[in-house]
Design an enzyme around this catalytic site. Sequence first.
Site, short mmCIF file in Angstrom:
data_model
loop_
_atom_site.label_atom_id
_atom_site.label_comp_id
_atom_site.label_asym_id
_atom_site.label_seq_id
_atom_site.Cartn_x
_atom_site.Cartn_y
_atom_site.Cartn_z
N CYS A 299 0.83 -1.20 0.00
CA CYS A 299 0.00 0.00 0.00
C CYS A 299 0.87 1.26 0.00
O CYS A 299 1.39 1.65 1.04
CB CYS A 299 -0.91 -0.02 1.23
SG CYS A 299 -1.92 1.45 1.38
N CYS B 70 -0.37 4.11 2.17
CA CYS B 70 -0.18 3.89 3.62
C CYS B 70 1.28 4.11 4.01
O CYS B 70 1.57 4.71 5.04
CB CYS B 70 -0.53 2.45 4.01
SG CYS B 70 -2.03 1.79 3.31
N ASP B 71 2.20 3.58 3.22
CA ASP B 71 3.59 3.46 3.68
C ASP B 71 4.61 4.29 2.92
O ASP B 71 5.78 4.34 3.32
CB ASP B 71 4.02 1.97 3.60
CG ASP B 71 3.15 1.09 4.49
OD1 ASP B 71 2.71 1.58 5.53
OD2 ASP B 71 2.93 -0.08 4.13
#
Length: 328
Positions: free
Chosen positions: A133, A136-137
């Site tokens: 992701c 997300c990261d």
Amino acid sequence: MRQVIIIGSGPAGYTAAIYAARANLNPLVVASSVEAGGELMNTTEVENFPGFPEAIMGPDLMAKMQEQAERFGAEVLYDDVVELDIDGPVKKITLGSGGSHEADAVIFATGSAPRKIGIEGESRLSGRGVSYCATCDGFFFRERVIAVVGGGDSAMEEATFLTKFASKVYVIHRRDELRASKIMQDRAFKNEKIEFVWNSEVVDILGEDAVTGIVLQDTVDGSTRELPLDGVFVAIGYDPRTHLVHHKLDLTPEGTVWVDGRSSRTSVPGVFAAGDVIDPTYRQAVTAAGSGTVAALDLEHYLAGLGEAGEPDAAGDQIAGLPEVSTV
Ligand code: NAP
């Protein structure tokens, strides 16, 4: 017999449970015997869920959602649904532990799973440099060298997004042409931080506690070489978890559960679906939570419309006051 069973304990399932519980429907949430909480349990800091300006750890967010649902009367069962009987007005689930439950209605919120490459270093270093992701990261890879694996729209989108953070992004693709749409390809080709590595498969991910490199195998001549880097984003597609409902609910060409327009109504009356299992596009915690809300509200109206015979009447089929939704 219950009024509502919710299958799945990600943001969609728990949000549906919060709404259903607050409507005094005493929902049963079947939350998995392995790990309740869904995909966010595999995430570290969640920085884009509204209401948590300092970020919140994925597992903490899911624990709070569960607590909120239970506070209003939801019952969470740590078990798996292994069989689903949804043909008639009474919906029946069979559990992995052997028991079964019946309800007037079901919310199906089983999510989706990022497709995995399937190599040893991948699972060992997941969350420690291996990610599924970018939104997300990506933030954690400022000025780092990373690779995105895949040749579709997801890979192009993630690679382009990750150039906001990384100093260099390799796109590793197993063929010499991309599957991605032309516009996404062009955007990636124009980006000076992206370098394409063609005809290559990732056969190993290196590192003890964090990713230090990958081993690539040339798909044409079979030769292997190491590429040093700090992170690997796997973007080779997502698979909605629909195995329980194959041949029971209509699916879309993308493999997600078909729902009627913007509602959560599936092809079977009394069965509603929410979250990633209906969403081939956005796949965010907050959109899944919104989708869970829609499912709980649709379900409430369905139950309110159940006649004496247990069949939905006209009012139960459509939310009062809302325009008819179009069928996709
Ligand atoms: P996808 O289109 O199925 O592409 C997956 C890519 O990963 C393909 O290039 C495939 O290679 C590669 N791949 C699959 N398995 C692999 C493996 N085991 N090892 C190495 N490579 C592997 O999946 P997606 O990119 O996630 O897109 C899914 C759908 O969402 C598509 O319809 C896409 O258009 C849509 N989408 C749209 C947008 C957008 O418009 N903004 C963004 C993301 C996704 P091959 O090409 O060799 O098969």
